[in-house]
Design an enzyme around this catalytic site. Structure first.
Site, PDB file in Angstrom:
ATOM      1  CG  ASP A 213      -1.811   1.192   1.309  1.00 22.54           C
ATOM      2  OD1 ASP A 213      -2.421   1.511   0.256  1.00 22.54           O
ATOM      3  OD2 ASP A 213      -1.923   1.839   2.366  1.00 22.54           O
ATOM      4  CB  SER A 214       0.243   4.748  -0.786  1.00 28.16           C
ATOM      5  OG  SER A 214      -1.000   4.817  -0.100  1.00 28.16           O
TER       6      SER A 214
ATOM      7  CB  CYS B 108      -2.581   1.060  -2.708  1.00 28.40           C
ATOM      8  SG  CYS B 108      -2.771   2.788  -3.106  1.00 28.40           S
ATOM      9  CG  ASN B 109      -9.055   1.148  -2.669  1.00 24.97           C
ATOM     10  OD1 ASN B 109     -10.120   0.659  -3.006  1.00 24.97           O
ATOM     11  ND2 ASN B 109      -8.535   0.929  -1.469  1.00 24.97           N
ATOM     12  CB  THR B 110      -4.477   5.223  -5.501  1.00 27.72           C
ATOM     13  OG1 THR B 110      -5.343   5.895  -4.580  1.00 27.72           O
ATOM     14  CG2 THR B 110      -4.006   6.189  -6.550  1.00 27.72           C
TER      15      THR B 110
ATOM     16  CD  GLU C  82      -1.113   7.718   7.171  1.00 30.15           C
ATOM     17  OE1 GLU C  82      -0.090   8.306   7.514  1.00 30.15           O
ATOM     18  OE2 GLU C  82      -1.147   6.849   6.286  1.00 30.15           O
TER      19      GLU C  82
ATOM     20  CB  CYS D  46      -9.676   5.293   0.056  1.00 25.86           C
ATOM     21  SG  CYS D  46      -8.122   5.890   0.750  1.00 25.86           S
TER      22      CYS D  46
ATOM     23  CG  HIS E  15      -5.700   5.893   4.642  1.00 31.41           C
ATOM     24  ND1 HIS E  15      -5.017   5.215   3.654  1.00 31.41           N
ATOM     25  CD2 HIS E  15      -4.753   6.462   5.431  1.00 31.41           C
ATOM     26  CE1 HIS E  15      -3.715   5.399   3.829  1.00 31.41           C
ATOM     27  NE2 HIS E  15      -3.536   6.148   4.892  1.00 31.41           N
TER      28      HIS E  15
HETATM   29  N1  DGL Z   1      -3.777   3.795  -0.157  1.00 25.96           N
HETATM   30  C1  DGL Z   1      -4.488   4.825  -0.882  1.00 25.96           C
HETATM   31  C2  DGL Z   1      -5.735   4.235  -1.522  1.00 25.96           C
HETATM   32  O1  DGL Z   1      -6.268   3.237  -1.070  1.00 25.96           O
HETATM   33  C3  DGL Z   1      -4.868   5.995  -0.013  1.00 25.96           C
HETATM   34  C4  DGL Z   1      -3.744   6.845   0.449  1.00 25.96           C
HETATM   35  C5  DGL Z   1      -3.018   7.553  -0.674  1.00 25.96           C
HETATM   36  O2  DGL Z   1      -3.533   8.520  -1.255  1.00 25.96           O
HETATM   37  O3  DGL Z   1      -1.915   7.123  -0.950  1.00 25.96           O
HETATM   38  O4  DGL Z   1      -6.221   4.774  -2.478  1.00 25.96           O
END
Ligand code: DGL
Length: 264
Positions: free
Chosen positions: A16-17, A79-81, A156, A187, A189
């Protein structure tokens, strides 16, 4: 021990990011308690959600490459992105490893409830349209999508006062939820806010995310580890290992004892 047993003993890689993907790791671990997991949070480069597709793709390939060097038997792009932007690129780059994303399972979870779906995600995920397309393919007629970047920082920052959290969540939900039947948290988070979100929705819509459906898909596809004991988790971060250890517990739902700093 034959090759298949050895391969089955290898960990599942998750990236993940940052630490948000620990919500996905939590679901993976609940579905597959005997598996070993190695989780990589690219905290040095968070957020991905405001970056261009080319940059997210480059970061995702580097993170996946790092996991491959650790001998993982599968990769979950939590990570969704990154899933929305880079999944085909990661799959093409590492054809010998099973690579799973969270967008299709998330869309499946939302489509199961039918009706109009409201999507809360990062700017990049909303802009790319992968969730919208996946939902439409599953017969969802109407999707309302909204970027909610402040929720990433808010998740966070556990010290944020409850009234500030409530106001920001309320603002993102207003306008989005007038006609929606299902709210899809697109997302990593956002699941930490599920109680607050459900409180504000007061039963007007069902809240879903991709973690459980992703875990079910991965569990059905991997060669399972045969041992009876509980698997281990190895946590890696590209920056701020101590902060990750402290704040990450909120996402993982259990105390974190050790986070190792790595480069990708
Ligand atoms: N992990 C990212 C997501 O699920 C969210 C945090 C980011 O913007 O990196 O999209």
């Amino acid at each position: 021990m034959n090759t298949r047993t050895l391969a089955a003993d290898q960990p599942i890689g998750v990236f993940d990011s940052g630490m948000g993907g620990l919500t996905v790791l939590r679901a993976l671990r609940a579905a597959m308690p005997r598996e070993h997991f190695v989780y990589l949070g690219d905290t040095a480069r968070l957020p991905y959600g405001t970056k261009t597709a080319a940059t997210v793709q480059r970061y995702a390939l580097q993170a996946a490459g790092r996991l491959v060097t650790l001998g993982v038997k599968a990769i979950v792009v939590a990570c969704n992105t990154a899933s929305a932007t880079a999944l085909p690129a990661v799959q093409a780059q590492f054809p010998d490893v099973s690579v799973f994303g969270v967008v299709e399972p998330g869309a499946a979870a939302a489509a199961e409830h039918g009706g109009t779906v409201a999507l809360l995600a990062t700017e990049s995920t909303v802009r790319g349209g992968a969730y919208q397309r996946a939902l439409m393919r599953r017969g969802v007629q109407k999707v309302q999508a909204r970027a909610a970047p402040l929720l990433v920082a808010l998740a966070e920052e556990p010290s944020a006062a409850p009234h500030i959290q409530a106001a920001i969540i309320g603002d993102y939900l207003s306008g989005l939820m007038h006609s929606a039947d299902t709210l899809l948290l697109g997302c990593t988070h956002f699941p930490v806010f599920v109680q607050q979100i459900e409180l504000q929705l007061a039963g007007r819509a069902v809240v879903v995310d991709s973690a459980t459906t992703t875990a079910a898909e991965v569990a059905a596809s991997i060669v399972p580890r045969a041992h009876e004991d509980r698997g281990e988790i190895t946590l890696l971060a590209t920056d701020g290992a101590e902060r990750f250890r402290r704040v990450g517990a909120r996402f993982l739902g259990e105390p974190i004892h050790r986070v190792e700093l790595v480069d990708v």
